[in-house]
Design a protein around this motif. Structure first.
Motif, PDB file in Angstrom:
ATOM      1  N   UNK A 138       2.988  -2.203   1.964  1.00 40.83           N
ATOM      2  CA  UNK A 138       3.257  -1.316   3.279  1.00 40.83           C
ATOM      3  C   UNK A 138       2.295  -1.627   4.311  1.00 40.83           C
ATOM      4  N   UNK A 139       1.054  -1.997   3.967  1.00 39.88           N
ATOM      5  CA  UNK A 139       0.263  -2.203   5.208  1.00 39.88           C
ATOM      6  C   UNK A 139       0.578  -3.642   5.996  1.00 39.88           C
ATOM      7  N   UNK A 140       0.942  -4.519   5.198  1.00 36.08           N
ATOM      8  CA  UNK A 140       1.463  -5.943   5.610  1.00 36.08           C
ATOM      9  C   UNK A 140       2.814  -5.692   6.592  1.00 36.08           C
ATOM     10  N   UNK A 141       3.647  -4.931   6.081  1.00 37.65           N
ATOM     11  CA  UNK A 141       4.801  -4.570   7.122  1.00 37.65           C
ATOM     12  C   UNK A 141       4.201  -3.900   8.416  1.00 37.65           C
ATOM     13  N   UNK A 142       3.438  -2.674   8.394  1.00 40.35           N
ATOM     14  CA  UNK A 142       2.990  -2.290   9.369  1.00 40.35           C
ATOM     15  C   UNK A 142       2.410  -3.532  10.264  1.00 40.35           C
ATOM     16  N   UNK A 143       1.511  -4.025   9.936  1.00 40.12           N
ATOM     17  CA  UNK A 143       0.716  -4.902  10.779  1.00 40.12           C
ATOM     18  C   UNK A 143       1.605  -5.988  11.502  1.00 40.12           C
ATOM     19  N   UNK A 144       2.652  -6.468  10.704  1.00 43.17           N
ATOM     20  CA  UNK A 144       3.608  -7.487  11.327  1.00 43.17           C
ATOM     21  C   UNK A 144       4.364  -6.752  12.212  1.00 43.17           C
ATOM     22  N   UNK A 145       4.973  -5.295  12.049  1.00 43.54           N
ATOM     23  CA  UNK A 145       5.576  -4.860  13.233  1.00 43.54           C
ATOM     24  C   UNK A 145       4.706  -4.556  14.393  1.00 43.54           C
ATOM     25  N   UNK A 146       3.504  -4.453  14.235  1.00 45.42           N
ATOM     26  CA  UNK A 146       2.753  -4.427  15.471  1.00 45.42           C
ATOM     27  C   UNK A 146       2.449  -5.687  16.203  1.00 45.42           C
ATOM     28  N   UNK A 147       2.873  -6.606  15.415  1.00 47.15           N
ATOM     29  CA  UNK A 147       2.677  -8.141  16.086  1.00 47.15           C
ATOM     30  C   UNK A 147       1.224  -8.524  15.886  1.00 47.15           C
ATOM     31  N   UNK A 148       0.560  -8.279  14.951  1.00 47.40           N
ATOM     32  CA  UNK A 148      -0.831  -8.782  14.642  1.00 47.40           C
ATOM     33  C   UNK A 148      -0.868  -9.678  13.464  1.00 47.40           C
ATOM     34  N   UNK A 149      -1.667 -10.683  13.492  1.00 44.07           N
ATOM     35  CA  UNK A 149      -1.839 -11.698  12.310  1.00 44.07           C
ATOM     36  C   UNK A 149      -2.650 -11.004  11.128  1.00 44.07           C
ATOM     37  N   UNK A 150      -1.985 -10.998   9.917  1.00 43.92           N
ATOM     38  CA  UNK A 150      -2.547 -10.389   8.881  1.00 43.92           C
ATOM     39  C   UNK A 150      -3.778 -10.918   8.202  1.00 43.92           C
ATOM     40  N   UNK A 151      -4.519 -10.372   7.811  1.00 48.48           N
ATOM     41  CA  UNK A 151      -5.725 -10.834   6.896  1.00 48.48           C
ATOM     42  C   UNK A 151      -5.633  -9.947   5.752  1.00 48.48           C
ATOM     43  N   UNK A 152      -5.505 -10.652   4.451  1.00 47.65           N
ATOM     44  CA  UNK A 152      -5.058 -10.026   3.273  1.00 47.65           C
ATOM     45  C   UNK A 152      -6.745  -9.822   2.615  1.00 47.65           C
ATOM     46  N   UNK A 153      -7.244  -8.467   2.871  1.00 46.56           N
ATOM     47  CA  UNK A 153      -8.356  -8.360   2.541  1.00 46.56           C
ATOM     48  C   UNK A 153      -8.520  -8.186   0.762  1.00 46.56           C
ATOM     49  N   UNK A 154      -9.680  -8.204   0.432  1.00 43.40           N
ATOM     50  CA  UNK A 154      -9.762  -7.827  -1.151  1.00 43.40           C
ATOM     51  C   UNK A 154      -9.753  -6.365  -1.366  1.00 43.40           C
ATOM     52  N   UNK A 155      -9.101  -5.963  -2.520  1.00 41.40           N
ATOM     53  CA  UNK A 155      -8.746  -4.668  -2.567  1.00 41.40           C
ATOM     54  C   UNK A 155      -9.660  -4.235  -3.607  1.00 41.40           C
ATOM     55  N   UNK A 156     -10.273  -3.086  -3.672  1.00 36.85           N
ATOM     56  CA  UNK A 156     -10.942  -2.410  -4.478  1.00 36.85           C
ATOM     57  C   UNK A 156     -10.060  -2.132  -5.511  1.00 36.85           C
TER      58      UNK A 156
END
Length: 389
Positions: A138-156
């Motif tokens: 969900x967050x990945x798709x939103x980030x790509x829609x904004x045109x930013x490069x994704x950083x896949x952070x460590x998830x708690x």
């Protein structure tokens, strides 16, 4: 000659000479020798209700102006990362707005922006592996829609639910399959977030590194790089030397970045690029140092950047996750925000003697951009707290 008043842990005041600024010049061409991102923080509204537990009330003008300043020095911006107080005051709605606004500013300035992708918009503490995957996507798709490069952070969430290294492999494999642009993987150590203990399936970094490398080697075309934030140079160099061609190592080591970025021994993996919260605190100095590398002057690089490492170690001193307070403090001293305030009231997370040491080291490393302004603001803070200067 102007002097700075400093405060010791015992409450005693002393004086030191106020240095001139570094008088560094902005680059006239893109930086070439290293890729460098400053992990930027957020600036709250001075009159906002940014008390603990309240939604972030952000001063967007100041927050975005800070990013424009970073771009003017030739650095990229890493946004919506832990420096921006993810999991420490920056709520999900503010995070989404920050990503959208920051991506727009990057387009306007012609700068490079990468942003954090996590699972932290999910309110539940414990969720299933599939829910972790869905949250990441969900967050990945939103980030790509904004045109930013994704950083896949460590998830708690992933750290809580994963029962084996294979669970990490499964989650990352599935999320990477959905990525339409190469991502940066972020390995965040427990000094920054104790809830991430055992990430990638082990509390021992050599074993966890094998899992990380397995994830990368399975699909290197989907990986732009790795940001390592273990505050351990040995582990970073070990992983760096084993990365596939085309996958960058972005140092997140705010204790040892001078040598890691400046390494110049013979070999394909002879240095790290940078994605650092420290570079948000010392942007002009970092830019000047990389400009020196561009000119082939390694000695100038170390002369310029070397003194900032002691400053960074103070900002990132234990408990390290409060380093954000030092970044915002220097932003205020350097005139990038109107008040020393943070969302969630986090400006109270460091003591006056700790901040005094930051002032002292910033002065020594020429990281005060406007020394007289910094002096005025710091002395006013001391006076406000009952010290007679």
């Amino acid at each position: 000659m102007s002097t700075l008043r400093l405060l010791s842990a015992s409450g005693a005041l002393s004086e030191t000479a106020l240095n001139d600024s570094g008088a560094y010049a902005r680059p006239i061409a893109p930086l070439r020798s290293r890729v460098a991102y400053a992990a930027a923080h957020v600036v709250p509204k001075v009159h906002g209700d940014n008390t603990p537990g309240r939604p972030a009330d952000i001063d967007w003008d100041a927050t975005l102006a800070f990013r424009r300043n970073v771009y003017s020095w030739g650095l990229g911006v890493a946004d919506a990362m832990d420096t921006a107080q993810r999991n420490m005051g920056l709520d999900a709605a503010a995070t989404r707005e920050l990503i959208a606004r920051s991506a727009e500013v990057a387009r306007e300035e012609g700068g490079s922006v990468v942003v954090g992708v996590n699972t932290d918009h999910v309110d539940e503490t414990h969720i299933s592996l599939q829910q972790v995957i869905d949250a990441y996507i969900s967050q990945l798709e939103y980030t790509e829609q904004q045109g930013a490069g994704p950083v896949l952070m460590a998830s708690r969430h992933l750290a809580r639910v994963a029962e084996s290294a294979d669970d990490y492999r499964r989650v990352y494999r599935t999320v990477l399959e959905r990525a339409t642009t190469p991502v940066v993987l972020h390995w965040l150590g427990t000094a920054f977030d104790p809830e991430l203990e055992g990430y990638f399936g082990s509390t021992e970094w050599p074993e966890a590194a094998e899992v990380l490398l397995d994830i990368i080697n399975e699909n290197p075309a989907k990986i732009a790089g790795v940001k390592m934030s273990l505050l351990d140079a040995e582990s970073e160099i070990s992983v760096r030397e084993r990365l596939p061609e085309g996958v960058r190592m972005f140092t997140g080591d705010d204790f040892n970045y001078v040598s890691l970025i400046g390494d110049s021994q013979v070999g394909r993996r002879s240095y790290s690029d940078a994605l650092l919260g420290a570079f948000a605190a010392i942007t002009p100095v970092a830019s000047a140092a990389i400009q020196a590398l561009d000119a082939g002057d390694d000695a100038a690089y170390r002369r310029i950047l070397g003194p900032t490492e002691e400053l960074s170690r103070q900002i990132f001193a234990a408990p390290t996750f409060y380093y954000k307070t030092g970044v915002a403090f220097l932003s205020w001293l350097n005139g990038h925000q109107p008040a020393f305030q943070m969302v969630g009231g986090l400006h109270s997370a460091r003591s006056l003697p700790h901040l005094s040491r930051i002032v002292e080291l910033a002065n020594a490393s020429l990281a005060l951009e406007n020394p007289e302004l910094a002096r005025e603001r710091w002395h006013g803070m001391l006076t406000l707290n009952g010290f007679e200067l």
